[in-house]
Design a protein around this motif. Sequence first.
Motif, PDB file in Angstrom:
ATOM      1  N   ILE A 131       0.956  -1.284   0.050  1.00  0.00           N
ATOM      2  CA  ILE A 131      -0.005  -0.036  -0.034  1.00  0.00           C
ATOM      3  C   ILE A 131       0.879   1.108  -0.052  1.00  0.00           C
ATOM      4  O   ILE A 131       0.787   2.110  -0.481  1.00  0.00           O
ATOM      5  N   ALA A 132       2.052   1.392   0.628  1.00  0.00           N
ATOM      6  CA  ALA A 132       2.994   2.347   0.787  1.00  0.00           C
ATOM      7  C   ALA A 132       3.282   2.627  -0.443  1.00  0.00           C
ATOM      8  O   ALA A 132       3.728   3.850  -0.985  1.00  0.00           O
ATOM      9  N   ARG A 133       4.035   1.705  -1.090  1.00  0.00           N
ATOM     10  CA  ARG A 133       4.626   1.845  -2.738  1.00  0.00           C
ATOM     11  C   ARG A 133       3.475   2.289  -3.522  1.00  0.00           C
ATOM     12  O   ARG A 133       4.076   3.285  -4.233  1.00  0.00           O
ATOM     13  N   ILE A 134       2.278   1.970  -3.569  1.00  0.00           N
ATOM     14  CA  ILE A 134       1.333   2.564  -4.396  1.00  0.00           C
ATOM     15  C   ILE A 134       0.922   3.881  -4.095  1.00  0.00           C
ATOM     16  O   ILE A 134       0.790   4.677  -5.008  1.00  0.00           O
ATOM     17  N   ALA A 135       1.021   4.257  -2.790  1.00  0.00           N
ATOM     18  CA  ALA A 135       0.709   5.652  -2.619  1.00  0.00           C
ATOM     19  C   ALA A 135       1.882   6.486  -3.008  1.00  0.00           C
ATOM     20  O   ALA A 135       1.498   7.587  -3.444  1.00  0.00           O
ATOM     21  N   ILE A 136       2.802   6.168  -3.115  1.00  0.00           N
ATOM     22  CA  ILE A 136       4.213   6.943  -3.369  1.00  0.00           C
ATOM     23  C   ILE A 136       4.318   7.010  -4.717  1.00  0.00           C
ATOM     24  O   ILE A 136       4.538   8.259  -5.287  1.00  0.00           O
ATOM     25  N   ARG A 137       3.793   5.960  -5.424  1.00  0.00           N
ATOM     26  CA  ARG A 137       3.689   6.189  -6.781  1.00  0.00           C
ATOM     27  C   ARG A 137       2.757   6.949  -7.398  1.00  0.00           C
ATOM     28  O   ARG A 137       2.730   8.056  -8.361  1.00  0.00           O
ATOM     29  N   PHE A 180       1.411  13.321  -9.355  1.00  0.00           N
ATOM     30  CA  PHE A 180       0.898  14.794  -9.266  1.00  0.00           C
ATOM     31  C   PHE A 180       2.095  15.675  -9.067  1.00  0.00           C
ATOM     32  O   PHE A 180       2.184  16.704  -9.929  1.00  0.00           O
ATOM     33  N   SER A 181       2.752  15.622  -7.917  1.00  0.00           N
ATOM     34  CA  SER A 181       3.704  16.658  -7.926  1.00  0.00           C
ATOM     35  C   SER A 181       4.867  16.275  -6.788  1.00  0.00           C
ATOM     36  O   SER A 181       4.529  14.946  -6.203  1.00  0.00           O
ATOM     37  N   LEU A 182       5.808  16.683  -6.660  1.00  0.00           N
ATOM     38  CA  LEU A 182       7.007  16.501  -5.600  1.00  0.00           C
ATOM     39  C   LEU A 182       6.651  16.846  -4.249  1.00  0.00           C
ATOM     40  O   LEU A 182       7.031  15.997  -3.268  1.00  0.00           O
ATOM     41  N   ALA A 183       5.778  17.590  -4.003  1.00  0.00           N
ATOM     42  CA  ALA A 183       5.097  18.061  -2.741  1.00  0.00           C
ATOM     43  C   ALA A 183       4.199  16.946  -2.214  1.00  0.00           C
ATOM     44  O   ALA A 183       4.161  16.342  -0.972  1.00  0.00           O
ATOM     45  N   ALA A 184       3.391  16.326  -3.095  1.00  0.00           N
ATOM     46  CA  ALA A 184       2.412  15.260  -2.710  1.00  0.00           C
ATOM     47  C   ALA A 184       3.323  14.116  -2.316  1.00  0.00           C
ATOM     48  O   ALA A 184       3.051  13.439  -1.333  1.00  0.00           O
ATOM     49  N   THR A 185       4.603  13.722  -3.005  1.00  0.00           N
ATOM     50  CA  THR A 185       5.238  12.679  -2.570  1.00  0.00           C
ATOM     51  C   THR A 185       6.002  12.928  -1.410  1.00  0.00           C
ATOM     52  O   THR A 185       6.129  11.975  -0.332  1.00  0.00           O
ATOM     53  N   GLY A 186       6.355  14.178  -0.976  1.00  0.00           N
ATOM     54  CA  GLY A 186       6.904  14.295   0.480  1.00  0.00           C
ATOM     55  C   GLY A 186       5.877  14.082   1.382  1.00  0.00           C
ATOM     56  O   GLY A 186       6.384  13.874   2.513  1.00  0.00           O
TER      57      GLY A 186
END
Length: 459
Positions: A331-337, A342-348
């Motif tokens: 789940i964490a990997r899917i959320a990161i991808r 969308f953006s670098l801020a969302a990934t952070g």
Amino acid sequence: MSYPPDPAAPEPGPVYPDPPYPGTPAPPYPGAASPPPPYPGAAAPPPPYPGATAPSPPYPGAAVPPAYPQTPAPPSYPGGAPQYPGAGAAPSYPAAPPAYPGATPTYPGSPQPTATTPPYIPQQTPPTPTPTPATPPEAPAPDDLDYRHAGSRIHVAAHQRGADATAIGQLAVQVPGFLVSLAVVAAFAVGILGTAMGWLVILAWLASGALVFHRPTELAFARHVMKLRAPLAEERARLEPIWREVTARAGIEAHTYELMVENSTDLNAVAAAGHVVGVTTYALNEIPSSNLAAVLAHELGHHTGGHAWTGLLGYWYSLPGRIAWAFMRGIARIAIRVASVFSLAATGMVYLFIGMFVIGGFVAAWYITVPLVVAPYLLAYVGRQGELRADRQAADLGFAPQLAQVLYHFQAQEDAVKAQAAAQGKQLKEPGGLARLLTTHPDNYTRLQALEPYLQLGR
């Protein structure tokens, strides 16, 4: 016979008889003596053309009647009137089609075929294969084992199975994983099935650990998970006498364990579940009986020390927690991808949320999370100690020199791989510090060093 006069000619001339057909005698010339007529009842000469029904004059030896003016037209012949030499092309007759492709055609005057018999085709005799020399069978591995208990009474030990310090350590290290698994099973069972049915599911899961000692379940696990099979008759004939000698020296009843075989080109053996001892086909067929006995004695040490059943039991009770952890990682990997799209801020933000969740788990339940993190390293250390204990078990049964030969063989294989890589200009990557701590088997030199006291005593 004669043809009518040519109307284009200036004046009628004398009419001469037709030239003879090929193969017939020439008719007599005018003024020559006529031969006598044929006798009554004489056989008529054969027709000149195939398929003719009436004889055509003149015949050989028959008188040629004189030609008169206004002589009626002669009968037509098949294929038209013959031509004079030099007047045109020679008469052509249609050739009869062959009965079969490739058959010999028939010519005018030859007998016609009466049956559609195919032409004779001689049978092709296949070439005799050149016999190849038979490959001599490989020589079996030498049987150099000292059968001390062959035909003698076997002493049976009072305790057939136990749990040494290594086995107890494995169970202790698996306790945090067991607690996490229990929480996972309880949450799903009670949350989905309700309190009453949920507790039944929890009790059933706790009782399922007894399947480790259930013989049919063990064999199914060995066949489908570990890819082991029952030995063939020839393999059993070689394996069972060696196994009886090993168990006799240890005071263990041989029929307590199931012998199985793995199709592999590696020198290896395994102690699985509670009653399974597996050996590879290479170890069974290629190494001497004494070395095979040393390998089997090592695996017997795992069983009598309790390493096999405690390891499998700990793995089974920690399996729900492992599955839940793998699901969370996915789940964490899917959320990161998804956030990276969308953006670098969302990934952070996703990384920040995951980090806070992990830190909160360490703070709130450090007595569970810390052992879970340290458990893999502790299990690897306990596994290395279990290997050394199994080596000592084999040495106590008198197989220290043979076990040392097997370890030297392992080291020679590793050295050969390194030499081959060096010859190709490659360098094998050595495991680092943390990776070395996660290995479940000690290196060969450590194991040989632990066998030194037994080798010096000549046991």
